[in-house]
Structures are given as C-alpha cells and as structure tokens.
Design a protein around this motif. Sequence first.
Motif, PDB file in Angstrom:
ATOM      1  N   MET A   1       0.682  -1.222   0.154  1.00  0.00           N
ATOM      2  CA  MET A   1       0.004  -0.105  -0.059  1.00  0.00           C
ATOM      3  C   MET A   1       0.863   1.245  -0.070  1.00  0.00           C
ATOM      4  O   MET A   1       1.785   1.274   0.906  1.00  0.00           O
ATOM      5  N   SER A   2       0.510   2.264  -0.904  1.00  0.00           N
ATOM      6  CA  SER A   2       1.518   3.165  -0.959  1.00  0.00           C
ATOM      7  C   SER A   2       0.599   4.620  -0.237  1.00  0.00           C
ATOM      8  O   SER A   2      -0.423   4.909  -0.597  1.00  0.00           O
ATOM      9  N   TYR A   3       1.414   5.335   0.442  1.00  0.00           N
ATOM     10  CA  TYR A   3       0.847   6.575   1.273  1.00  0.00           C
ATOM     11  C   TYR A   3       1.460   7.746   0.395  1.00  0.00           C
ATOM     12  O   TYR A   3       1.037   8.882   1.035  1.00  0.00           O
ATOM     13  N   LEU A   4       2.097   7.374  -0.483  1.00  0.00           N
ATOM     14  CA  LEU A   4       2.716   8.624  -1.376  1.00  0.00           C
ATOM     15  C   LEU A   4       1.735   9.064  -2.319  1.00  0.00           C
ATOM     16  O   LEU A   4       1.011   8.440  -3.038  1.00  0.00           O
ATOM     17  N   LEU A   5       1.805  10.529  -2.611  1.00  0.00           N
ATOM     18  CA  LEU A   5       1.059  11.148  -3.603  1.00  0.00           C
ATOM     19  C   LEU A   5       1.793  11.547  -4.668  1.00  0.00           C
ATOM     20  O   LEU A   5       1.222  12.634  -5.249  1.00  0.00           O
ATOM     21  N   THR A   6       2.445  10.587  -4.993  1.00  0.00           N
ATOM     22  CA  THR A   6       3.475  10.975  -6.459  1.00  0.00           C
ATOM     23  C   THR A   6       2.478  11.024  -7.504  1.00  0.00           C
ATOM     24  O   THR A   6       1.486  10.439  -7.758  1.00  0.00           O
ATOM     25  N   ASN A   7       2.932  12.138  -8.223  1.00  0.00           N
ATOM     26  CA  ASN A   7       1.915  12.646  -9.512  1.00  0.00           C
ATOM     27  C   ASN A   7       0.498  13.024  -9.170  1.00  0.00           C
ATOM     28  O   ASN A   7      -0.291  13.339 -10.124  1.00  0.00           O
ATOM     29  N   GLN A   8       0.248  13.584  -7.937  1.00  0.00           N
ATOM     30  CA  GLN A   8      -1.034  13.978  -7.507  1.00  0.00           C
ATOM     31  C   GLN A   8      -0.983  15.474  -7.887  1.00  0.00           C
ATOM     32  O   GLN A   8       0.070  16.110  -7.855  1.00  0.00           O
ATOM     33  N   GLU A   9      -2.086  16.281  -8.104  1.00  0.00           N
ATOM     34  CA  GLU A   9      -2.298  17.674  -8.253  1.00  0.00           C
ATOM     35  C   GLU A   9      -3.444  18.274  -7.799  1.00  0.00           C
ATOM     36  O   GLU A   9      -4.461  17.490  -7.442  1.00  0.00           O
ATOM     37  N   THR A  10      -3.145  19.466  -7.339  1.00  0.00           N
ATOM     38  CA  THR A  10      -4.394  20.499  -6.883  1.00  0.00           C
ATOM     39  C   THR A  10      -4.367  21.618  -7.950  1.00  0.00           C
ATOM     40  O   THR A  10      -3.716  21.505  -9.035  1.00  0.00           O
ATOM     41  N   CYS A 120      -3.885  15.737   0.644  1.00  0.00           N
ATOM     42  CA  CYS A 120      -3.580  14.465   1.563  1.00  0.00           C
ATOM     43  C   CYS A 120      -4.825  13.738   2.112  1.00  0.00           C
ATOM     44  O   CYS A 120      -4.893  12.739   1.838  1.00  0.00           O
ATOM     45  N   LYS A 121      -5.744  14.584   2.759  1.00  0.00           N
ATOM     46  CA  LYS A 121      -6.713  13.861   3.202  1.00  0.00           C
ATOM     47  C   LYS A 121      -7.699  13.425   2.357  1.00  0.00           C
ATOM     48  O   LYS A 121      -8.195  12.070   2.587  1.00  0.00           O
ATOM     49  N   GLU A 126     -10.226   8.579  -0.360  1.00  0.00           N
ATOM     50  CA  GLU A 126     -10.629   8.258  -1.593  1.00  0.00           C
ATOM     51  C   GLU A 126     -10.020   6.645  -1.664  1.00  0.00           C
ATOM     52  O   GLU A 126     -10.638   5.987  -2.358  1.00  0.00           O
ATOM     53  N   ASN A 127      -8.929   6.521  -1.310  1.00  0.00           N
ATOM     54  CA  ASN A 127      -8.288   5.275  -1.556  1.00  0.00           C
ATOM     55  C   ASN A 127      -8.098   4.347  -0.239  1.00  0.00           C
ATOM     56  O   ASN A 127      -7.437   3.424  -0.195  1.00  0.00           O
ATOM     57  N   ASP A 128      -9.145   4.750   0.556  1.00  0.00           N
ATOM     58  CA  ASP A 128      -9.232   3.858   1.693  1.00  0.00           C
ATOM     59  C   ASP A 128      -8.032   3.418   2.507  1.00  0.00           C
ATOM     60  O   ASP A 128      -7.725   2.306   2.955  1.00  0.00           O
ATOM     61  N   PRO A 165       4.990  19.268  23.664  1.00  0.00           N
ATOM     62  CA  PRO A 165       3.781  19.863  24.002  1.00  0.00           C
ATOM     63  C   PRO A 165       3.012  19.772  22.647  1.00  0.00           C
ATOM     64  O   PRO A 165       3.150  20.512  21.730  1.00  0.00           O
ATOM     65  N   ALA A 166       2.127  18.918  22.399  1.00  0.00           N
ATOM     66  CA  ALA A 166       1.324  18.593  21.066  1.00  0.00           C
ATOM     67  C   ALA A 166      -0.199  18.677  21.146  1.00  0.00           C
ATOM     68  O   ALA A 166      -0.629  18.106  22.141  1.00  0.00           O
ATOM     69  N   LYS A 167      -0.781  19.214  20.165  1.00  0.00           N
ATOM     70  CA  LYS A 167      -2.360  18.895  19.763  1.00  0.00           C
ATOM     71  C   LYS A 167      -2.573  17.906  18.979  1.00  0.00           C
ATOM     72  O   LYS A 167      -1.748  17.939  17.976  1.00  0.00           O
ATOM     73  N   ILE A 168      -3.464  17.081  19.049  1.00  0.00           N
ATOM     74  CA  ILE A 168      -3.668  16.020  18.229  1.00  0.00           C
ATOM     75  C   ILE A 168      -4.936  16.494  17.499  1.00  0.00           C
ATOM     76  O   ILE A 168      -6.072  16.512  18.125  1.00  0.00           O
ATOM     77  N   TYR A 169      -4.944  16.922  16.339  1.00  0.00           N
ATOM     78  CA  TYR A 169      -6.173  17.141  15.355  1.00  0.00           C
ATOM     79  C   TYR A 169      -6.675  15.924  14.744  1.00  0.00           C
ATOM     80  O   TYR A 169      -5.896  15.310  14.285  1.00  0.00           O
ATOM     81  N   SER A 170      -7.888  15.676  14.586  1.00  0.00           N
ATOM     82  CA  SER A 170      -8.352  14.478  13.789  1.00  0.00           C
ATOM     83  C   SER A 170      -9.480  14.756  12.948  1.00  0.00           C
ATOM     84  O   SER A 170     -10.631  15.811  13.145  1.00  0.00           O
ATOM     85  N   ILE A 171      -9.697  13.988  12.149  1.00  0.00           N
ATOM     86  CA  ILE A 171     -10.981  13.821  11.249  1.00  0.00           C
ATOM     87  C   ILE A 171     -11.338  12.333  11.088  1.00  0.00           C
ATOM     88  O   ILE A 171     -10.433  11.497  10.645  1.00  0.00           O
ATOM     89  N   LYS A 172     -12.706  12.027  11.064  1.00  0.00           N
ATOM     90  CA  LYS A 172     -12.982  10.675  10.521  1.00  0.00           C
ATOM     91  C   LYS A 172     -13.661  10.588   9.081  1.00  0.00           C
ATOM     92  O   LYS A 172     -13.980  11.800   8.433  1.00  0.00           O
ATOM     93  N   LYS A 173     -13.482   9.658   8.280  1.00  0.00           N
ATOM     94  CA  LYS A 173     -14.122   9.537   6.838  1.00  0.00           C
ATOM     95  C   LYS A 173     -15.453   9.680   6.893  1.00  0.00           C
ATOM     96  O   LYS A 173     -16.382   9.384   7.562  1.00  0.00           O
TER      97      LYS A 173
END
Length: 173
Positions: A1-10, A120-121, A126-128, A165-173
């Motif tokens: 499984m690749s987590y890289l966004l190679t060749n993706q665009e915005t 990234c999100k 989209e790719n589960d 010291p960190a804040k964890i932000y999150s989002i569910k699908k």
Amino acid sequence: MSYLLTNQETECLSFRLLMKEDAQTWLPFFEDKVILTYFGIDPNLPQKELCDNWFKKVFHRYENNLGALNAIILKETGELIGQSGLLIQTVDGVERLEVGYSLSPKYRGKGYGTEAATKCKDYAFENDLASELISIIHIDNLASENVAKKNGMSLESILDYEGMPAKIYSIKK
C-alpha cells in the motif's frame, strides 16, 4: 500500500517524491528557530546538518513504506515550496495516519498548506488508506492549527508527543 501522493495535483500544486537535490532548496526552512521548535528540532545545530537529518528521515520512510512527505511544487513556477504527505505515526502506542505539511518561509500564509493538506486528506479517504486521520501540531503552532481546522479536523487531545507539547487534531472519513 502506498501512502505517497506521487503525481497528484491540486489547482496550484503538484506532488512528487523528494530528491537529494532538493535539500539545497529546503535549507531556508531551517532558518526560522521558532518553526524548528514546532518540529521538535534543536535550533542550535547547523542548518546543513538539520537538513541532512530531515532528508534521511524522509528517505527512510520511503524505503520502509512508512508514508512520507512529498515535494510540493508550485505549478505556476515549478518551484519546490514545501513538503506534505501522509505519515504513519505512533501516538500513545497506537499506529495512526497523519497529514503532515511544512512550507518554505516565503510561501507561508498563502493557502498552500491548506491546499496540500486537503489533498492529502482526500487522497487518503478516497483510497481507503485510513478511516481516520490526524495532524500532530506543536501546542504553540497556531498557523498549522488553522490549517488542520480548515481541513475539517477537530481538536482530539493535548499530550506530550516525543517530548513536545502537542495538540492532536483528527477527522473521521
């Protein structure tokens, strides 16, 4: 499984793998001592050493399929303006997928961080790749916190993350 966004665009950005040659362009990132503390980086080390260490970590992630930062290229000029990607992180003993982002100083505050993080999100969902994403943000890094909020994330917790010291932000699908 690749987590890289190679060749993706915005609209404004394209993603590609980082290359060793990009290190010279990335050196200005290590001039801002405050930003370095946000990343848990010792600001007293020489810039070149900091940059070399950063790139070693990125290439280690590439080689071990741990997710990694991609080069963010401004399509209009072809310039490397930052790095963003999906990174496997361990938070409180649990492996999670993080949306990470950082920009060169002169490109901050222009919306590119939000554009990259949103891509990234979207790519992850989209790719589960995960049913939930996080961003780990130094407690004083208001700019990155704003990016996380614009990316639809909510504050989940405040904790010590690897001595920072960190804040964890999150989002569910």
